[in-house]
Design a protein around this motif. Structure first.
Motif, PDB file in Angstrom:
ATOM      1  N   LEU A 174      51.552  44.139   9.856  1.00 32.44           N
ATOM      2  CA  LEU A 174      52.271  44.912  10.884  1.00 32.44           C
ATOM      3  C   LEU A 174      53.773  44.792  10.669  1.00 32.44           C
ATOM      4  O   LEU A 174      54.515  45.779  10.707  1.00 32.44           O
ATOM      5  CB  LEU A 174      51.904  44.431  12.292  1.00 32.44           C
ATOM      6  CG  LEU A 174      52.725  45.063  13.425  1.00 32.44           C
ATOM      7  CD1 LEU A 174      52.352  46.540  13.610  1.00 32.44           C
ATOM      8  CD2 LEU A 174      52.561  44.328  14.742  1.00 32.44           C
ATOM      9  N   GLU A 222      55.357  44.061   7.963  1.00 34.11           N
ATOM     10  CA  GLU A 222      55.784  44.788   6.762  1.00 34.11           C
ATOM     11  C   GLU A 222      55.856  46.286   7.037  1.00 34.11           C
ATOM     12  O   GLU A 222      56.741  46.981   6.569  1.00 34.11           O
ATOM     13  CB  GLU A 222      54.785  44.523   5.622  1.00 34.11           C
ATOM     14  CG  GLU A 222      54.960  43.138   5.019  1.00 34.11           C
ATOM     15  CD  GLU A 222      53.728  42.680   4.272  1.00 34.11           C
ATOM     16  OE1 GLU A 222      53.756  41.566   3.752  1.00 34.11           O
ATOM     17  OE2 GLU A 222      52.733  43.427   4.225  1.00 34.11           O
ATOM     18  N   ARG A 223      54.916  46.740   7.829  1.00 33.87           N
ATOM     19  CA  ARG A 223      54.905  48.170   8.149  1.00 33.87           C
ATOM     20  C   ARG A 223      56.164  48.555   8.946  1.00 33.87           C
ATOM     21  O   ARG A 223      56.801  49.564   8.677  1.00 33.87           O
ATOM     22  CB  ARG A 223      53.653  48.488   8.977  1.00 33.87           C
ATOM     23  CG  ARG A 223      53.371  49.953   9.052  1.00 33.87           C
ATOM     24  CD  ARG A 223      52.174  50.254   9.930  1.00 33.87           C
ATOM     25  NE  ARG A 223      52.424  51.495  10.624  1.00 33.87           N
ATOM     26  CZ  ARG A 223      51.853  51.866  11.746  1.00 33.87           C
ATOM     27  NH1 ARG A 223      50.958  51.095  12.315  1.00 33.87           N
ATOM     28  NH2 ARG A 223      52.150  53.008  12.301  1.00 33.87           N
ATOM     29  N   ALA A 264      59.166  48.370   6.568  1.00 30.55           N
ATOM     30  CA  ALA A 264      59.263  49.457   5.603  1.00 30.55           C
ATOM     31  C   ALA A 264      59.507  50.793   6.280  1.00 30.55           C
ATOM     32  O   ALA A 264      59.513  51.834   5.643  1.00 30.55           O
ATOM     33  CB  ALA A 264      57.978  49.518   4.790  1.00 30.55           C
ATOM     34  N   GLY A 265      59.656  50.744   7.594  1.00 27.89           N
ATOM     35  CA  GLY A 265      59.840  52.005   8.311  1.00 27.89           C
ATOM     36  C   GLY A 265      58.555  52.798   8.354  1.00 27.89           C
ATOM     37  O   GLY A 265      58.557  53.994   8.566  1.00 27.89           O
ATOM     38  N   GLY A 266      57.461  52.083   8.072  1.00 22.84           N
ATOM     39  CA  GLY A 266      56.166  52.770   8.068  1.00 22.84           C
ATOM     40  C   GLY A 266      55.617  52.966   9.465  1.00 22.84           C
ATOM     41  O   GLY A 266      54.440  53.244   9.629  1.00 22.84           O
TER      42      GLY A 266
END
Lengths: 392, 263, 472
Positions: free
Chosen positions: A371, A373-374, A377-379
């Motif tokens: 979560l 990392e998401r 990463a702007g994911g």
């Protein structure tokens, strides 16, 4: 974290409990945030929220409960069966959810096999699932019934004045907890979610007066701190948590839990009880008036609005939607929260877990990492991307 | 530039070494008593294959359940990100990655830039994980790697009603006792597994191209079942699917070394 | 969901199955058998219903009309109310609202269709439900959420305070579909003044909701009409249940399912009364001839929670084949004050008083609060009027040889107390078995497995010298 707080969070028979007992005080346990603790306090007793952090197996709990139910009430029964709740003089079980309300049935029946594990005072307390004029009135009646039975069993008097004093004392806690809550919120949060949660939990395991004194002291110290904590701002939603290790696991992954809506956490803990008029009516309005738990069926919209506002207010960049396995009330509502929060551009993580000591840190950690990392990463996905996704 | 990725999972440890964006070594082995030992041993084997030494590695990333304990890793990245990154490196057109590991099943959806826009993980239950297949293979008395081929040899359509590991085990035993052929039962096991993954895949919404990683993706029966149920083609990766997480970790290590994109 | 399942509207699909089946019952034997050959996936269900004579035929016809009403509701300018099975639809009929009973449909889908129901169960999880949620709602809710069934105009749910899992499914549907939600919420007690007052206030609150949704006021004449029909239906049900006490039991096992089908689908309308009249005729005839409803009676089983509906009613057919008289479930007891099990406990039952609009509303509120589950599992299982009281009462009255529990894996409420009640029943001398099957989801424990467990249980406990079941 102060030692007395850590102890209150991790040890059932903590120093406050022992001191209260040694002074001849009585303790009444309760398992749910819909329990008006002021009633117990006004009867001169210590309200103690039931937990099961010391559990290592569920052999007793599983003998009475069936296999496909939430582990939290099962663990409480386990602790009771292991006689670790011997310090309780009474317990009031309420129908927060179906599994929790059956703690009444299971505990009584377990006592047939293991005499003495049931406190001498044991009551069932019901809370309606809707807020209307007649349900609030009925609930006030239920509170009066509880007062009567406490008075009879313990030969005490719960006067309106005593109720009002108890309300004032707990309102003081609520105000102080509100101040505390603000310190872990937003980009400038300088108090970790773990430390805040520990204080929130500790408040359920000691007398309000001691808690208020402790809280004032803690707040005084915290006011000198100003450095914002690094980490992604997260909001934690869902089933009951009284396990600061879970908070720690999340925060150690590089996050700050800036708000929560979980039992034992800040949910309902800062909403004041009206101090004028009939105290029983005031308690009924305040406790039944809260729709933050999905047990209040059909109130999704208000809960979602609250959540969204909370996320905005606290600067949450992502939301963890967790539930204990078999807690379908939170688990299923989390599914709709996910749909609607993602559509609003807020990344979510849905996760199933077990109660506290039965949890699995590795599983949780892997999901939290992903979560974060998401988010990093702007994911999180733009509003456009996510609404397109919904239309599939 | 030489970089490495090391994925220490619940059952196996994997190491991948990349040299200038080319795969130099891939190693998979059973986990040892402690994650740091597993990591060191598997990496040493990989280094040996590549004719390199630990000091040659310029950057390495750890991942998996034991990722934090990889002693030589400069950083750790979640296995969700690593599997997605590894799959993307192997198949740039990939949008959906289905990873079925020993304890976990995950489905990741990527956008055009390879960012994870959504992911879902399995519930707290062994059904739909490699563990389920392991239990079933043991009951059927076949090797885990043979299970997938049974589907191709099945003649009769059997349905395994249950996807719960405990109940399914009882059902498989019942079918064996009824004299059903192992191939037919194996096929039913594979289909049951596929059914289970479909729910998770539909939660995030499947978009082409789709690929699979993790040990279970070696099972042809499960892959075929998924293709049928989701009405898609699963693109084959020319790489050991179990080591895709470690590969992703190595790719991310390379990017970090270059000072490139953060995943 | 597989593509082929999304091709047709579910309501239409099942209406056409039922409509065609209902026509078949008027066909010759030869026509019937040769048509059956072409309907492999619901042949056994239709076949089972065809063996119940006029009663089964009427039930199928009435159910076809139930679906037809749903399918034509929009064009007739009527509203559709999504309801749960422990809410009596009579009041909706009085408001001219078309009821859409989720669990009734779930049971029907499960019985008629082997494969597609798993996908609708799973579809609910794909859109957000936990996989541990109750299957009773999910089977039929899947198509509704997927837009493959008629969209409800509003929801009335009567399980808050009784069953979290059920109420939660309806609350989810309301949030997911964004349709208005009304709940009837029950206190943990039944007959005390506070409870009665609450029941009445809550029921009136629900009537206001219906008025708001339909734009109509309560119609006294229509209300009286449905209440009169309820009285007729209840009298027949009570008579059938009185016959059920006889040894051998002259009531065919499947009639238990009919009884609760009628109460949850056709309460207060003539369709239900017609079926019941046909049932009573059959039961009386059996009783006069001194024969069991299903041929020979070897044992009498009381299923102290609910029944099993999957795989073409295999459970019902198995009981019948093995001479096990089905003498009821929690679902068959609606607590009319004149029901045989209510003798001596009349205050727990309800009576219909049609003297005024208010008395009718109070009667309906009382009926509502005694619906299966609503009555028994609202409070501690061993409190007065609750599950233990009722189970002991029925087991004694109906002379049960054994008891079996079956529910759904999503049922937190019963799974949190079933071990306790089972132990109590055993202490009282009733062999009682907990089954880990799921009434609507055969994947949990397949039907053959759990039937095998019943067989084994009867043999091991040597109940009336049970020698083993017939399987072929």
């Amino acid at each position: 974290m102060r030692e007395e707080i850590r102890e209150a969070v991790t040890v059932l028979a903590n120093r406050y409990v022992m001191k209260w007992k040694s002074g001849g005080g009585r303790i009444v346990g309760y398992p749910c945030s819909y329990m008006p603790v002021e009633v117990i306090a006004a009867a001169g007793m210590l309200p103690f929220r039931l937990r099961a952090m010391e559990v290592v197996s569920t052999s007793i709990g599983s003998s009475y409960y069936g296999p496909v139910v939430c582990s939290f009430p099962k663990c409480i029964l386990q602790i009771a069966g292991e006689r670790k709740y011997a310090f309780l003089d009474g317990a009031v079980v309420c129908n927060g959810c179906d599994t929790m309300r059956r703690l009444d049935d299971c505990w009584r029946k377990a006592n047939d096999d293991m005499p003495g594990i049931l406190p001498s005072y044991f009551a069932h307390f019901a809370v309606p699932h809707k807020v209307t004029d007649y349900s609030v009135k009925w609930f006030a009646g239920e509170i009066r019934k509880l007062i009567d039975s406490l008075e009879k069993h313990f030969s005490v008097t719960v006067s309106d004045d005593k109720l009002k004093m108890a309300i004032a004392e707990y309102n003081r806690s609520r105000t102080l907890l509100g101040d505390l809550d603000a310190m872990r919120s937003g980009p400038d949060a300088f108090l970790s979610g773990t430390d805040a949660m520990a204080i929130f939990i500790a408040g359920t395991a000691m007398p309000a007066a001691d808690f208020n004194a402790l809280l004032e002291d803690v707040l005084g110290g915290l006011k000198k701190k100003k450095d914002a904590l690094p980490g992604r701002r997260l909001l934690l939603v869902g089933s009951v948590i009284d396990d600061i290790d879970l908070f720690k696991t999340i925060e150690e992954a590089g996050a700050v839990i800036v708000a929560d809506t979980v039992c034992f956490g800040s949910k309902d803990r800062t909403d004041l009880v009206r101090e004028d008029g009939d105290p029983v009516a005031a308690l009924a309005e305040r406790y039944l008036g809260s729709v933050k738990c999905p047990r209040m069926f059909g109130d999704y919209k208000r809960r979602f609005a609250f959540l969204k506002e909370l996320a905005e207010k606290t600067g949450a960049e992502g939301v963890i939607l967790q539930n204990i396995r078999f807690c379908d009330l939170h688990g299923s509502e989390n599914g709709i929260f996910e749909r609607d929060l993602e559509a609003a551009g807020i990344p979510c993580l849905r996760m199933e877990r077990e109660y506290g000591p039965l949890g699995d840190e590795g599983r949780v950690r892997m999901r939290i990492d992903a979560l974060l990392e998401r988010i990093g990463a702007g994911g999180g996905g733009s509003r456009r991307a996510l609404s397109a996704d919904r239309s599939r | 530039m030489i970089v490495a990725g090391c994925d220490v999972g619940s059952l196996t440890a994997k190491a991948v070494i990349l040299g200038d964006d080319r795969v130099l070594a891939v190693r998979i082995g059973k986990v040892k008593s402690r994650p740091e030992i597993s990591a060191r041993e598997i990496m040493e084997e990989a280094l040996k294959d590549a004719g390199l030494q630990m000091k040659d590695i310029e950057c390495s990333i750890g991942t998996g359940y034991g990722g934090k304990q990889v002693p030589f890793a400069g950083d750790t990245v979640s296995e969700i990100a690593c599997h997605a990154r590894g799959a993307l490196w192997l198949l740039p057109s990939v949008r959906t990655v289905i990873d079925i590991g020993g304890q976990d099943c995950k489905v990741m959806k990527l956008d055009r830039d390879g960012r994870i826009v959504k992911f879902a993980t399995n519930d707290k239950c062994a059904a739909g994980t490699g563990r389920f297949m392991e239990v079933m293979a043991r009951v059927l008395n076949v090797g885990l790697d043979e299970l997938g081929d049974l589907s191709g040899r099945a003649k009769k359509q059997l349905n395994l009603a249950s996807t719960c590991t405990v109940w399914a085990q009882a059902e498989v035993i019942q079918k064996i006792n009824e004299g059903e052929r192992v191939e037919d039962i194996g096929c039913a096991v594979n289909n049951a597994m596929a059914n289970r993954i479909v729910i998770l895949a539909n939660t995030v919404g499947v978009e082409n191209d789709v690929c699979m990683t993790g040990g279970v993706s070696k099972n042809k029966g499960v892959v075929k079942g998924l293709e049928r149920l989701l009405d898609i083609r699963v693109k084959k990766l020319r790489f050991d699917p179990q080591a895709v997480g470690a590969l992703g970790a190595a790719v991310i290590a390379g990017e970090r070394r270059k000072g490139g994109g953060e995943q | 969901m597989r593509n082929e399942l999304t091709e047709y509207n579910y309501d239409w699909r099942f209406w056409s199955i039922l409509d065609n089946a209902s026509k078949l019952f008027d066909a010759t034997e030869k026509e019937f058998t040769s048509t059956m050959a072409y309907t492999p996936s619901f042949r056994a269900t239709t076949g089972k219903l065809s063996t119940t004579g006029k009663a089964g035929h009427r039930l199928v016809k009435a159910t076809a009309r139930y679906f037809e009403n749903i399918l034509t509701a929009r064009s007739r300018g009527k509203k559709i109310g999504l309801i749960t099975y422990n809410f009596s639809p009579a009041v909706l009929f009085a408001f001219d609202v078309v009821p859409y009973c989720l669990e009734g449909m779930s049971a029907f889908y499960a019985a008629a269709w082997n494969r597609g129901i798993y996908e609708s169960l799973d579809y609910c999880c794909e859109v957000g439900f936990t996989e541990t949620s109750c299957s009773g709602q999910r089977v039929a809710l899947g198509p509704v959420l997927a837009g493959l069934a008629e969209r409800p105009d509003f929801i009335v749910c009567s399980t808050p305070g009784v069953c979290d899992s059920n109420a939660n499914a309806f609350a989810f549907a309301s949030a997911y579909l964004d349709v208005p939600f009304c709940q009837l919420n029950y206190p943990p007690t039944l007959t005390d003044e506070r409870a009665v007052e609450y029941h009445r206030a809550d029921f009136r609150n629900m009537l206001s909701f219906l008025e708001e949704q339909t734009g109509k006021k309560v119609d006294v004449d229509k209300m009286r009409e449905v209440c009169e029909e309820i009285i007729k239906q209840d009298e027949i049900i009570c008579e059938i249940q009185d016959y059920q006490r006889l040894v051998p039991c002259p009531v065919p096992g499947i009639f238990n399912l009919f009884i609760y089908d009628i109460k949850v689908l056709f309460s207060g309308i003539k369709d239900g009364t017609d079926i019941l009249e046909a049932m009573l005729e059959i039961v009386k005839d059996n009783a006069e001839r001194g024969v069991a409803g299903d041929g020979v009676e070897r044992l009498r089983g009381f299923f102290y929670y609910i029944d099993h509906y999957c795989i073409q009613m295999k459970y019902w057919r198995w009981l019948e084949k093995n001479g096990i008289s089905h003498i009821g479930t929690m679902m068959t007891d609606f607590w009319q004050a004149n029901a045989p099990y209510a003798r001596g406990r009349e205050e727990e039952g309800y009576r219909m008083d049609l003297s005024s609009l208010d008395s009718m509303i109070d009667s309906l509120a009382a009926q509502s609060s005694r619906m299966p589950m609503v009555k028994q599992i609202r409070g501690p299982y061993d409190a007065p009027h609750m599950w233990l009281d009722d189970t002991v009462g029925v087991a004694n009255l109906m002379k049960a040889d054994f008891l079996a529990f079956m529910g759904t894996m999503g049922c937190r409420n019963t799974w949190s107390m079933v071990k306790l009640i089972t132990r109590d029943m055993e202490k009282l001398g009733y062999p009682a078995l907990i089954l880990y099957a799921d009434s609507f989801d055969n994947r949990i424990e397949p039907v053959d497995t759990f039937l095998g467990k019943i067989d084994e249980f009867l043999r091991v406990r040597d109940i009336r010298g049970w020698k083993g079941a017939v399987w072929k």
